[in-house]
Motif scaffolding. Sequence first.
Motif, short mmCIF file in Angstrom:
data_model
loop_
_atom_site.label_atom_id
_atom_site.label_comp_id
_atom_site.label_asym_id
_atom_site.label_seq_id
_atom_site.Cartn_x
_atom_site.Cartn_y
_atom_site.Cartn_z
N LYS A 187 0.78 -1.02 0.12
CA LYS A 187 -0.13 -0.07 0.02
C LYS A 187 1.01 1.20 0.09
O LYS A 187 0.55 2.11 -0.75
N LYS A 188 1.90 1.20 0.84
CA LYS A 188 3.04 2.31 1.08
C LYS A 188 3.40 2.61 -0.59
O LYS A 188 3.58 3.86 -1.18
N ALA A 189 3.84 1.64 -1.20
CA ALA A 189 4.28 1.82 -2.60
C ALA A 189 3.11 2.51 -3.51
O ALA A 189 3.63 3.32 -4.56
N TRP A 190 2.05 2.00 -3.57
CA TRP A 190 1.05 2.38 -4.20
C TRP A 190 0.76 3.85 -3.92
O TRP A 190 0.52 4.72 -4.96
N LEU A 191 0.89 4.08 -2.63
CA LEU A 191 0.42 5.69 -2.41
C LEU A 191 1.45 6.54 -2.98
O LEU A 191 1.15 7.72 -3.20
N ILE A 192 2.74 6.24 -3.05
CA ILE A 192 3.90 7.16 -3.61
C ILE A 192 3.89 7.37 -5.00
O ILE A 192 4.66 8.27 -5.42
N GLY A 227 12.28 4.60 -14.40
CA GLY A 227 12.14 6.06 -14.41
C GLY A 227 11.53 6.49 -13.01
O GLY A 227 11.70 7.67 -12.67
N LEU A 228 11.55 5.48 -12.00
CA LEU A 228 11.13 5.96 -10.71
C LEU A 228 12.24 6.59 -9.90
O LEU A 228 13.50 6.09 -10.19
N SER A 229 12.06 7.30 -9.09
CA SER A 229 13.34 7.77 -8.09
C SER A 229 13.82 6.55 -7.40
O SER A 229 12.82 5.40 -7.37
N THR A 230 15.09 6.78 -6.62
CA THR A 230 15.68 5.64 -6.02
C THR A 230 14.54 5.29 -4.90
O THR A 230 14.43 4.17 -4.26
N GLU A 231 14.02 6.31 -4.25
CA GLU A 231 13.18 5.97 -2.88
C GLU A 231 11.97 5.17 -3.40
O GLU A 231 11.77 4.19 -2.72
N MET A 232 11.41 5.64 -4.58
CA MET A 232 10.33 4.86 -5.31
C MET A 232 10.74 3.36 -5.34
O MET A 232 9.91 2.53 -5.16
N SER A 239 12.92 1.56 -4.27
CA SER A 239 13.13 0.87 -3.10
C SER A 239 11.84 0.52 -2.68
O SER A 239 11.75 -0.61 -1.98
N SER A 240 10.61 1.42 -2.61
CA SER A 240 9.59 1.20 -2.06
C SER A 240 8.88 0.00 -2.81
O SER A 240 8.36 -1.08 -2.37
N VAL A 241 9.08 -0.13 -3.93
CA VAL A 241 8.39 -0.96 -5.05
C VAL A 241 9.29 -2.42 -4.71
O VAL A 241 8.53 -3.39 -4.79
N ILE A 242 10.40 -2.46 -4.60
CA ILE A 242 11.22 -3.76 -4.39
C ILE A 242 10.83 -4.24 -2.89
O ILE A 242 10.41 -5.44 -2.88
N GLN A 243 10.41 -3.28 -1.94
CA GLN A 243 10.06 -3.84 -0.62
C GLN A 243 8.53 -4.38 -0.60
O GLN A 243 8.34 -5.51 -0.13
N ALA A 244 7.87 -3.97 -1.69
CA ALA A 244 6.28 -4.37 -1.85
C ALA A 244 6.51 -5.72 -2.48
O ALA A 244 5.67 -6.61 -2.26
N MET A 245 7.41 -5.99 -3.53
CA MET A 245 7.54 -7.14 -4.09
C MET A 245 7.91 -8.38 -3.21
O MET A 245 7.50 -9.36 -3.11
N GLN A 246 8.64 -8.00 -2.18
CA GLN A 246 9.22 -8.80 -1.22
C GLN A 246 7.99 -9.28 -0.25
O GLN A 246 7.93 -10.24 0.05
N THR A 247 7.42 -8.16 0.01
CA THR A 247 6.35 -8.41 0.96
C THR A 247 5.33 -9.51 0.46
O THR A 247 4.67 -10.49 0.93
N LEU A 248 4.94 -9.21 -0.79
CA LEU A 248 4.10 -10.05 -1.65
C LEU A 248 4.50 -11.45 -1.60
O LEU A 248 3.85 -12.29 -1.50
#
Length: 154
Positions: free
Chosen positions: A51-56, A114-119, A121-130
């Motif tokens: 959800k965090k990745a989706w929101l950013i 094209g995403l920023s480094t922070e974004m 990182s958040s997408v990678i954490q989302a994949m790990q969570t899933l």
Amino acid sequence: MLLQATGDIYNPTAGDIALMLASAAIFLLILFWRRLAPSQWRSKLVLDHIKKAWLILNTEEQKIAFTKLIVEAAKSDGKVTGDENEAIFEEITVSHKKAAQKMSKEDMYNVLRGLSTEMQSSVIQAMQTLLNADGEFSPEEAKWFAEVVDRMSE
């Protein structure tokens, strides 16, 4: 205080009115926060990585690419478990899923690069969570995850 008869009229005190107004203000703040607050603000208090990745994510194209990535992650080991299905939360709508089906993998990677480094990182954490949602991280999922991270960092 209980009313003595059904014909009695309730006359609220100043404290009762203040309590009602405070309750209304809290309700409006919660409503504002849930629907109207910028997603960047909301993401700071969300603990769920998906959800965090989706929101950013800022644009619809980014959200569609993320949706495709999350659906691909769920299917990476050949089966989608109930836990993985629950992890894909309710804000990913059917229209996002349909648009994600039409997006090619190369377009998805181009958007994600094209995403920023922070974004990212958040997408990678989302994949790990899933991928960990069903309690096991299979070798197929690990291989798929490594390929995706490599493709995102090209």
